[in-house]
Design a protein around this motif. Structure first.
Motif, short mmCIF file in Angstrom:
data_model
loop_
_atom_site.label_atom_id
_atom_site.label_comp_id
_atom_site.label_asym_id
_atom_site.label_seq_id
_atom_site.Cartn_x
_atom_site.Cartn_y
_atom_site.Cartn_z
N UNK A 415 0.85 -1.20 0.00
CA UNK A 415 0.00 0.00 0.00
C UNK A 415 0.88 1.25 0.00
N UNK A 416 0.22 2.40 -0.12
CA UNK A 416 0.96 3.65 -0.18
C UNK A 416 1.28 4.21 1.21
N UNK A 417 0.58 3.72 2.24
CA UNK A 417 0.85 4.24 3.58
C UNK A 417 0.44 3.21 4.63
N UNK A 418 0.91 3.41 5.86
CA UNK A 418 0.53 2.54 6.96
C UNK A 418 -0.95 2.67 7.26
N UNK A 419 -1.50 3.87 7.05
CA UNK A 419 -2.93 4.08 7.28
C UNK A 419 -3.75 3.22 6.33
N UNK A 420 -3.27 3.04 5.10
CA UNK A 420 -4.00 2.21 4.14
C UNK A 420 -3.95 0.74 4.55
N UNK A 421 -2.82 0.29 5.09
CA UNK A 421 -2.70 -1.10 5.58
C UNK A 421 -3.61 -1.31 6.79
N UNK A 422 -3.74 -0.27 7.61
CA UNK A 422 -4.64 -0.36 8.75
C UNK A 422 -6.08 -0.60 8.29
N UNK A 423 -6.45 0.03 7.17
CA UNK A 423 -7.80 -0.15 6.63
C UNK A 423 -8.02 -1.60 6.20
N UNK A 424 -6.95 -2.25 5.71
CA UNK A 424 -7.05 -3.66 5.31
C UNK A 424 -7.32 -4.53 6.53
N UNK A 425 -6.62 -4.24 7.63
CA UNK A 425 -6.84 -5.01 8.86
C UNK A 425 -8.27 -4.84 9.36
N UNK A 426 -8.79 -3.63 9.25
CA UNK A 426 -10.17 -3.38 9.67
C UNK A 426 -11.15 -4.15 8.79
N UNK A 427 -10.80 -4.26 7.49
CA UNK A 427 -11.66 -5.02 6.58
C UNK A 427 -11.65 -6.51 6.95
N UNK A 428 -10.46 -7.03 7.24
CA UNK A 428 -10.37 -8.44 7.64
C UNK A 428 -11.25 -8.69 8.87
N UNK A 429 -11.19 -7.80 9.82
CA UNK A 429 -12.02 -7.94 11.04
C UNK A 429 -13.50 -7.90 10.67
N UNK A 430 -13.85 -7.06 9.71
CA UNK A 430 -15.22 -6.96 9.24
C UNK A 430 -15.71 -8.26 8.59
N UNK A 431 -14.79 -9.00 8.03
CA UNK A 431 -15.12 -10.30 7.44
C UNK A 431 -15.20 -11.40 8.52
N UNK A 432 -15.06 -11.04 9.77
CA UNK A 432 -15.13 -12.01 10.86
C UNK A 432 -13.79 -12.58 11.23
#
Length: 436
Positions: A415-432
């Motif tokens: 990703x372009x930033x750590x903040x963008x990678x954080x969004x991926x982790x939040x998405x994973x959590x959203x998937x259970x």
């Protein structure tokens, strides 16, 4: 064309510098200039050669381009003519063609070909595609077809005519328009009008007109003067314009509405295809409005703005639009950009710029999901997150630490930033998922 030496007298500034820029990748380009220090700096910046002497340049050039102020052109032609290589070509690029054409015919030896030309574009031109160039050769030797084919391959619009016809056409295209525009600008100055005060009242047409007038009066005034004074048709053109202005003034002062309407209708009919003119002007107006609308809607968001002349791209948060200026913030730095000089990058263009210019962050993320999870859906969803460059599955684990109905998946995310990678982790959590 094969690799050859192209010399440009006056290649350190203006149109000569622009020509050097376009030719440098295909030919060995050499330039001269009046200011040797400036000329050397320009040559170094373009990765071309600088020579102090015009005559030395003439002696080594297969093609010699004369790009100096109009009133110096004939003197320069006379200066270098005896030094031209046998079988070489001379080209001049001035806006007036009769005098340099006559000079080349008189002083060049029969072993040197010449093609008087007029590129009808200025130093601010960003590409040759669809630009007009006029050729006024009286004789077509071995060089003519090569030059014509080269220009044609650049997708330029080539006009072949005589020097006399060219100068008459340019007396309308340049002499008349420049004279009328500068007259209007001079009248505004004499009225002591503050142009900025008219902005609250301006229409799109007025805006375009003021921009075009400003573009002309911002040119080198000596160049504008010599375009006027050295065109043989100039006196007739200026006198006709002055008489037309006086006639119109007197008709209005005399309150002769019928005569005014007669003049206006006659002039309109002579303007040609009015529908096309309206279409082109509508397109220009809509283009200006579209850019302004895009910027207004983007306030508070990240944008990419490309300067249309330098090509430099500025990226940051658009804070506000003020006095026809876009205020862009990046961290603690604030940049003010004139709206007239910028274009807004599309989302794709901005993304591509980030990919090519910003540092990328890579992180491996391990997450426990239900065995029923669809890996493809996870990856496709992540790729739709802004600023995510790539995601790929690197490991699958189902050891004793993982419950029998679950599986641990490890993804490498770029990703372009750590903040963008954080969004991926939040998405994973959203998937259970549960981040390990």
């Amino acid at each position: 064309m094969i690799k050859m030496n192209i010399g440009i007298i006056g290649g350190s500034d203006g149109l000569g510098k622009t020509i050097a820029y376009y030719l440098k990748d295909e030919f060995d380009v050499y330039i001269t200039g009046r200011d040797h220090k400036k000329g050397k700096n320009v040559a170094d910046s373009l990765n071309i050669h600088y020579i102090k002497s015009n005559t030395d340049l003439a002696g080594l050039s297969d093609i010699l381009i004369v790009s100096v102020p109009i009133h110096h052109t004939s003197n320069v032609i006379r200066e270098v003519a005896p030094y031209m290589k046998v079988g070489s070509l001379m080209i001049d690029v001035t806006s007036v063609k009769e005098e340099p054409s006559k000079t080349m015919e008189e002083v060049l030896p029969s072993t040197v070909e010449y093609i008087p030309t007029h590129p009808i574009f200025g130093p601010r031109t960003t590409e040759l595609d669809n630009q007009v160039i006029v050729l006024t050769a009286t004789k077509k030797g071995k060089w003519y077809e090569k030059v014509y084919n080269y220009l044609n391959n650049q997708h330029m619009r080539i006009i072949e005519t005589t020097a006399q016809k060219h100068d008459y056409m340019m007396s309308i295209v340049q002499v008349l328009t420049h004279f009328s525009f500068i007259s209007t600008a001079s009248a505004i100055e004499k009225l002591k009008i503050d142009i900025s005060e008219t902005e609250d009242y301006e229409s799109p047409i007025y805006n375009l007109m003021i921009d075009m007038i400003a573009r002309i009066v911002a040119q080198n005034p000596y160049l504008t003067y010599y375009i006027q004074s050295m065109n043989n048709n100039g006196p007739k053109i200026r006198n006709t314009f002055a008489n037309a202005v006086i006639e119109l003034r007197d008709v209005i002062n005399d309150e002769d509405d019928e005569k005014f309407v007669e003049i206006a209708i006659k002039a309109t009919k002579h303007m040609g295809d009015i529908k096309n003119a309206l279409g082109r002007s509508d397109k220009a107006i809509n283009g200006l409005n579209h850019e302004f609308t895009l910027l207004t809607k983007s306030i508070g968001n990240e944008v990419g703005l490309r300067h249309i002349y330098s090509g430099k791209i500025h990226v940051g948060i658009l804070e506000k639009i003020e006095n026809k200026t876009a205020i862009l913030r990046k961290g603690n730095k604030v940049k003010e950009l004139r709206i007239a000089n910028i274009e807004v990058l599309s989302d794709r263009e901005l993304y591509d710029w980030k990919i090519n210019n910003l540092d990328k962050k890579t992180e491996s993320i391990s997450c426990v999901f239900s065995k029923r999870v669809n890996v493809k859906i996870i990856q496709d969803t992540v790729r739709n997150i802004p600023n995510i460059i790539d995601i790929k599955l690197t490991d699958t684990y189902g050891g004793p630490q993982i419950s029998k109905n679950s599986i641990s998946l490890t993804f490498e995310v770029v990703a372009l930033s750590k903040e963008d990678i954080k969004k991926v982790k939040e998405l994973f959590t959203g998937f259970g998922g549960i981040i390990r």
